[in-house]
Write a protein that holds these residues in place. Structure first.
Motif, PDB file in Angstrom:
ATOM      1  N   ILE A  70       0.819  -1.221   0.000  1.00 51.12           N
ATOM      2  CA  ILE A  70       0.000   0.000   0.000  1.00 51.12           C
ATOM      3  C   ILE A  70       0.853   1.272   0.000  1.00 51.12           C
ATOM      4  O   ILE A  70       0.315   2.374  -0.008  1.00 51.12           O
ATOM      5  CB  ILE A  70      -0.980   0.040   1.191  1.00 51.12           C
ATOM      6  N   GLN A  71       2.179   1.127  -0.049  1.00 44.52           N
ATOM      7  CA  GLN A  71       3.038   2.311  -0.068  1.00 44.52           C
ATOM      8  C   GLN A  71       2.968   3.009  -1.430  1.00 44.52           C
ATOM      9  O   GLN A  71       2.902   2.355  -2.474  1.00 44.52           O
ATOM     10  CB  GLN A  71       4.487   1.937   0.244  1.00 44.52           C
ATOM     11  N   ASP A  72       3.006   4.322  -1.404  1.00 43.55           N
ATOM     12  CA  ASP A  72       2.956   5.133  -2.618  1.00 43.55           C
ATOM     13  C   ASP A  72       4.371   5.357  -3.143  1.00 43.55           C
ATOM     14  O   ASP A  72       5.195   5.995  -2.470  1.00 43.55           O
ATOM     15  CB  ASP A  72       2.292   6.474  -2.311  1.00 43.55           C
ATOM     16  N   ILE A  73       4.664   4.840  -4.319  1.00 40.02           N
ATOM     17  CA  ILE A  73       6.029   4.930  -4.838  1.00 40.02           C
ATOM     18  C   ILE A  73       6.439   6.371  -5.126  1.00 40.02           C
ATOM     19  O   ILE A  73       7.627   6.707  -5.070  1.00 40.02           O
ATOM     20  CB  ILE A  73       6.212   4.053  -6.100  1.00 40.02           C
ATOM     21  N   LYS A  74       5.478   7.245  -5.423  1.00 44.85           N
ATOM     22  CA  LYS A  74       5.811   8.653  -5.668  1.00 44.85           C
ATOM     23  C   LYS A  74       6.229   9.338  -4.374  1.00 44.85           C
ATOM     24  O   LYS A  74       7.204  10.091  -4.341  1.00 44.85           O
ATOM     25  CB  LYS A  74       4.623   9.369  -6.296  1.00 44.85           C
ATOM     26  N   THR A  75       5.498   9.087  -3.301  1.00 45.21           N
ATOM     27  CA  THR A  75       5.851   9.656  -2.000  1.00 45.21           C
ATOM     28  C   THR A  75       7.235   9.202  -1.565  1.00 45.21           C
ATOM     29  O   THR A  75       8.007   9.982  -0.986  1.00 45.21           O
ATOM     30  CB  THR A  75       4.815   9.229  -0.939  1.00 45.21           C
ATOM     31  N   LEU A  76       7.580   7.957  -1.874  1.00 43.84           N
ATOM     32  CA  LEU A  76       8.885   7.406  -1.503  1.00 43.84           C
ATOM     33  C   LEU A  76       9.984   7.748  -2.495  1.00 43.84           C
ATOM     34  O   LEU A  76      11.135   7.366  -2.297  1.00 43.84           O
ATOM     35  CB  LEU A  76       8.786   5.881  -1.377  1.00 43.84           C
ATOM     36  N   GLU A  77       9.598   8.457  -3.576  1.00 48.34           N
ATOM     37  CA  GLU A  77      10.548   8.836  -4.639  1.00 48.34           C
ATOM     38  C   GLU A  77      11.234   7.602  -5.229  1.00 48.34           C
ATOM     39  O   GLU A  77      12.443   7.574  -5.445  1.00 48.34           O
ATOM     40  CB  GLU A  77      11.574   9.836  -4.109  1.00 48.34           C
ATOM     41  N   LEU A  78      10.416   6.593  -5.489  1.00 45.35           N
ATOM     42  CA  LEU A  78      10.925   5.349  -6.075  1.00 45.35           C
ATOM     43  C   LEU A  78      10.382   5.103  -7.484  1.00 45.35           C
ATOM     44  O   LEU A  78      10.382   3.970  -7.955  1.00 45.35           O
ATOM     45  CB  LEU A  78      10.565   4.160  -5.174  1.00 45.35           C
ATOM     46  N   GLU A  79       9.939   6.168  -8.151  1.00 41.33           N
ATOM     47  CA  GLU A  79       9.400   5.980  -9.507  1.00 41.33           C
ATOM     48  C   GLU A  79      10.446   5.385 -10.453  1.00 41.33           C
ATOM     49  O   GLU A  79      10.101   4.690 -11.405  1.00 41.33           O
ATOM     50  CB  GLU A  79       8.901   7.303 -10.097  1.00 41.33           C
ATOM     51  N   ASP A  80      11.729   5.636 -10.169  1.00 37.68           N
ATOM     52  CA  ASP A  80      12.792   5.131 -11.043  1.00 37.68           C
ATOM     53  C   ASP A  80      13.317   3.766 -10.606  1.00 37.68           C
ATOM     54  O   ASP A  80      14.299   3.258 -11.151  1.00 37.68           O
ATOM     55  CB  ASP A  80      13.952   6.127 -11.098  1.00 37.68           C
ATOM     56  N   PHE A  81      12.648   3.136  -9.628  1.00 36.03           N
ATOM     57  CA  PHE A  81      13.103   1.849  -9.119  1.00 36.03           C
ATOM     58  C   PHE A  81      12.693   0.699 -10.031  1.00 36.03           C
ATOM     59  O   PHE A  81      13.173  -0.427  -9.872  1.00 36.03           O
ATOM     60  CB  PHE A  81      12.555   1.634  -7.704  1.00 36.03           C
ATOM     61  N   GLY A  82      11.823   0.958 -10.966  1.00 34.33           N
ATOM     62  CA  GLY A  82      11.374  -0.046 -11.931  1.00 34.33           C
ATOM     63  C   GLY A  82      10.283   0.532 -12.792  1.00 34.33           C
ATOM     64  O   GLY A  82       9.747   1.605 -12.509  1.00 34.33           O
ATOM     65  N   LYS A  83       9.950  -0.152 -13.850  1.00 33.48           N
ATOM     66  CA  LYS A  83       8.876   0.292 -14.740  1.00 33.48           C
ATOM     67  C   LYS A  83       7.529   0.001 -14.095  1.00 33.48           C
ATOM     68  O   LYS A  83       7.354  -1.008 -13.423  1.00 33.48           O
ATOM     69  CB  LYS A  83       8.997  -0.415 -16.089  1.00 33.48           C
TER      70      LYS A  83
END
Length: 344
Positions: free
Chosen positions: A151-164
């Protein structure tokens, strides 16, 4: 099994490094964990070598890439460090990271240091070493851990570049197909059939989240009261389809042949109960694709096992356990194909 994989052992000659070089590096980088007095190798795990560091102040964990010939993109400890660091201030239970070293000259490969989470790791998939009441609590904590992750938001965690963000299963099928062929020691007919069958049946991806990639009981450490956990071994983590990640986690019910009666006897939920608890916690919806996620996950775990067998072949994994795990590739591929061929 617990004695075989729990705790530490003397560091094997192939995986030893110079402790003085490590201490000089840590002092130079002003990493304030104290002088490392000695180190031991954890028994468990066949992928990234992991060590217990004892300093003059505390205990820590060092995790590194293994030396020798490696498959491309495998053993990515830098990715582990990135996702663990990003999750530190969330409710997802993880060890706290301390430092990543990408200078291979220090101990021979890149490595990172994190906190040592003391507690229990249950190496038996059913936690048979504890009683039914405690086992029920352990499985609830296990379900909650993966639910909190998804349920974690990848944008909030700044992980958009962690994978497609899209086409996760397509990419995973491609990845594990390549790993299988790179590691193939003998042809597994059912694996070849799954490689042909899977791409034609992939459902539309509905959700995007961080996925652990190898979430199972022996990748979680429980405190002595089983009230808190820390999720370990993030090597396969990326951005992807949480339902596929949860399907992989639920292979236990299929590989272990846990029907309702067996689950009741063990004191754990049956598969439907466990799935419904996850869906309730994550607020996700699942249509009619659950069987596909299980088949895909059997294919994936067969690919993982074949990769271990390939490392035995290449001399970078030599334990008897690694050899046994590699041979399970046939078992898992066969089970996956048995399920697939019954779907019209």
């Amino acid at each position: 099994m617990s004695e075989q994989f729990s705790g530490t052992k003397e560091v094997s000659e192939k995986l030893a490094f110079n402790l003085e070089d490590l201490n000089i590096y840590l002092e130079k980088k002003d990493i304030n964990i104290g002088n490392i007095l000695n180190y031991e190798q954890f028994k468990g795990g066949q992928s990234n070598p992991t060590y217990l560091l004892t300093s003059e102040n505390n205990k820590y964990v060092l995790r590194r890439k293994p030396p020798g010939k490696l498959l491309k993109s495998a053993h990515a400890v830098d990715r582990e460090y990135k996702v663990l660091t990003s999750l530190q201030n969330t409710e997802v239970p993880t060890p706290k990271t301390i430092h990543l070293c990408e200078d291979e000259s220090v101990i021979g490969t890149i490595f990172y240091i994190m906190e040592f989470c003391d507690g229990n790791i249950f190496w038996d998939p059913f936690a048979s070493e504890i009683d039914k009441g405690r086992r029920s609590l352990v499985f609830d904590q296990l379900n909650q851990g993966i639910s909190l992750l998804h349920i974690q938001d990848i944008k909030t965690l700044e992980l958009e570049d962690f994978g497609k963000t899209g086409n996760y299963i397509e990419r995973q099928v491609s990845r594990w197909t390549k790993q299988y062929f790179d590691s193939e020691t003998e042809k597994i007919d059912s694996m070849h059939k799954l490689i042909e069958w899977l791409p034609k049946r992939i459902p539309k991806q509905k959700y995007v989240s961080i996925v652990h990639g190898d979430y199972r009981l022996d990748n979680v450490v429980f405190d002595n009261n089983d009230n808190n956990i820390a999720i370990l071994d993030w090597e396969l983590s990326t951005i992807g389809d949480p339902l596929a990640d949860f399907g992989y986690h639920c292979l236990l019910w299929h590989i272990g042949k846990i029907d309702n009666d067996v689950a009741k006897g063990l004191g754990i939920p049956n598969e439907d109960e466990y799935l419904n608890k996850y869906l309730s916690r994550t607020k996700m919806q699942l249509d009619s694709d659950w069987e596909f996620y299980i088949i895909f996950s059997l294919f994936k775990v067969a690919g993982i096992c074949q990769g271990i067998l390939g490392r035995v072949r290449d001399g970078t994994a030599a334990s008897e356990f690694a050899l046994q795990m590699g041979k399970r590739a046939i078992e898992y591929a066969n089970l996956g194909w048995e399920k697939a061929k019954n779907i019209s």
